[in-house]
Scaffold this active site. Structure first.
Site, mmCIF file in Angstrom:
data_model
loop_
_atom_site.group_PDB
_atom_site.id
_atom_site.type_symbol
_atom_site.label_atom_id
_atom_site.label_comp_id
_atom_site.label_asym_id
_atom_site.label_seq_id
_atom_site.Cartn_x
_atom_site.Cartn_y
_atom_site.Cartn_z
ATOM 1 N N ASP A 41 -4.123 0.550 5.673
ATOM 2 C CA ASP A 41 -3.799 -0.867 5.797
ATOM 3 C C ASP A 41 -4.061 -1.678 4.526
ATOM 4 O OD1 ASP A 41 -6.546 -0.665 5.883
ATOM 5 O OD2 ASP A 41 -6.812 -2.112 7.502
ATOM 6 N N GLU A 42 -4.197 -1.019 3.390
ATOM 7 C CA GLU A 42 -4.409 -1.772 2.145
ATOM 8 C C GLU A 42 -3.877 -0.990 0.954
ATOM 9 O OE1 GLU A 42 -8.595 -2.219 0.941
ATOM 10 O OE2 GLU A 42 -9.125 -0.746 2.468
#
Length: 422
Positions: free
Chosen positions: A114-115
């Site tokens: 998620d990053e």
């Protein structure tokens, strides 16, 4: 003339919960946005994966924390709305997220599901000044995918990551080097990347409570208390970071898998069956990467959460399932103390690329070439027809998944017909 670096760190806000919320709203016809509720994504207590994986912003008011047990979270807030994880969905959302980022730069480093870091150096003529470009990315993700992100901007990865952790959600923040003293030094030292609980405790004993106090400390004194780690965090506190955005992931230094078993294992045969299931997945991963492992390790966590591990170095690096299992069983026999087992793992290291030579042993009559061909054939069948298209007979009728480890099956999909979607 060299260009000044411009690095973005883009982080999805409450990723698993956001992705679950968006899917329920836009694909299942839900009316309630989980992001506005006191809610969390949590593992299956029956399968003993009962921890909080992601939480909503309203849940923070009850001090609910990622990584704590579901039992602890419900004690804090009995009304907490829990939803099961769906990793297949999260993988699709992550892929769509990364696809948008690659529209803005070829240099995208996926840091986690998620990053990501994005090197935006020299893209001003295409996308505008850094803040303008960051807002464009943020708005596109929200409009096309339905979830929000924070974007941190700086000259290096460390400061960009620190910036993205500032006020959330759906924000853009800068942390240029000239802004460090104003924006970062007043933060608690626990907010600094690489400062965990143990390090923070030592820093507190030294009278260091803020990032600024750490930055202004004597690095020699820090090294005397924290060794090399002291120098690293002192440099971070002063905004120093020389790492670059790597669009291609570095080669793995090890491959492994572990599983939390749904019941306590109290006999050798069942434990070795679990190890065989783990050897299946570890061997498959090694072969897919075209590598072999020279070191095999086994880890055991007992019912009382005590952990122990042993490892062995092989005469010949291997990626053969049966050979990995045989070594794992030897390690298990020397390691297990008879206590009920909750968790088992197989891990490998000292990875060798394209090494298919094997030292001859006149006392070993095993046909390794035949085993390699068998594994390769099994891999092809499973890849084409699914992982369950072929399994060893010993797993038929067993409670043990024949390919265990990693993200368990119950987390990979959710039958939403059985889940109440409001």
């Amino acid at each position: 003339m060299s260009l000044d670096k411009v690095i973005f760190h883009i982080d999805v806000n409450s990723a698993f919960l956001s992705w679950e919320a968006v899917y329920r709203l836009y694909h299942l016809g839900g009316k309630v946005d989980l992001r506005d509720e006191v809610s969390a994504v949590g593992g299956d207590m029956a399968m003993r994966h009962g921890i909080i994986l992601a939480k909503s912003i309203p849940a923070k008011k009850y001090n609910i924390k990622t990584g704590e047990s579901i039992v602890e979270a419900l004690q804090k807030c009995p009304q907490l709305k829990l939803v099961p994880p769906n990793y297949s969905l999260y993988e699709r959302c992550s892929a769509a997220f990364m696809e948008i980022l690659r529209q803005y730069s070829p240099d995208v480093e996926q840091y986690s599901v998620d990053e990501a870091f994005v090197d935006m150096t020299g893209t001003e003529s295409l996308w505008g000044e850094p803040v303008t470009a960051a807002n464009r990315i943020r708005n596109q993700i929200r409009e096309e995918l339905g979830f929000t992100v924070n974007v941190g901007i700086s000259e290096n990865k460390l400061l960009a990551k620190m910036a993205s952790d500032f006020q959330k959600p759906d924000r853009v923040h800068t942390l240029w080097k000239h802004e460090i003293e104003m924006k970062m030094w007043s933060l608690p030292v626990t907010d600094l990347f690489f400062v965990g609980r143990a390090t923070a405790k030592k820093l507190f004993h030294m009278g260091i409570h803020t990032i600024g106090e750490l930055a202004q400390s004597d690095p020699i004194m820090l090294k005397s208390h924290l060794k090399k780690h002291g120098e690293v965090i002192w440099a971070f506190a002063n905004g120093m970071d020389v790492s670059v955005v790597q669009s291609e992931a570095p080669a793995n230094k090890g491959y492994g898998n572990s599983t939390t078993i749904a019941f306590d294992v109290t006999d050798v045969s069942t434990a070795k069956l679990v190890l065989l299931a783990l050897a299946e997945t570890v061997g498959t991963r090694l072969r897919a990467a075209g590598v072999r492992a020279e070191v095999i390790a086994v880890g055991i966590k007992t019912f009382d959460l005590q952990y122990a591990s042993h490892q062995m170095t092989l005469n010949n690096a291997t990626n053969i399932t049966i050979e990995i299992h045989r070594c794992a069983c030897q390690l298990f026999d020397s390691l297990w103390n008879g206590k009920a087992i909750r968790h088992l793992g197989i891990h490998t290291s000292r990875i060798k690329d394209h090494m298919d030579m094997r030292q001859l042993d006149m006392f070993d009559t095993t046909d390794y070439e035949k085993l390699e061909h068998m594994d390769a054939t099994v891999d092809k069948i499973r890849m084409r027809y699914g992982r369950d298209s072929l399994k060893r007979a010993v797993f038929v009728g067993s409670r043990i998944d024949h390919m265990s480890g990693g993200i368990s099956r119950e987390k990979r999909t959710v039958d939403y017909k059985k889940v109440k979607v409001e």
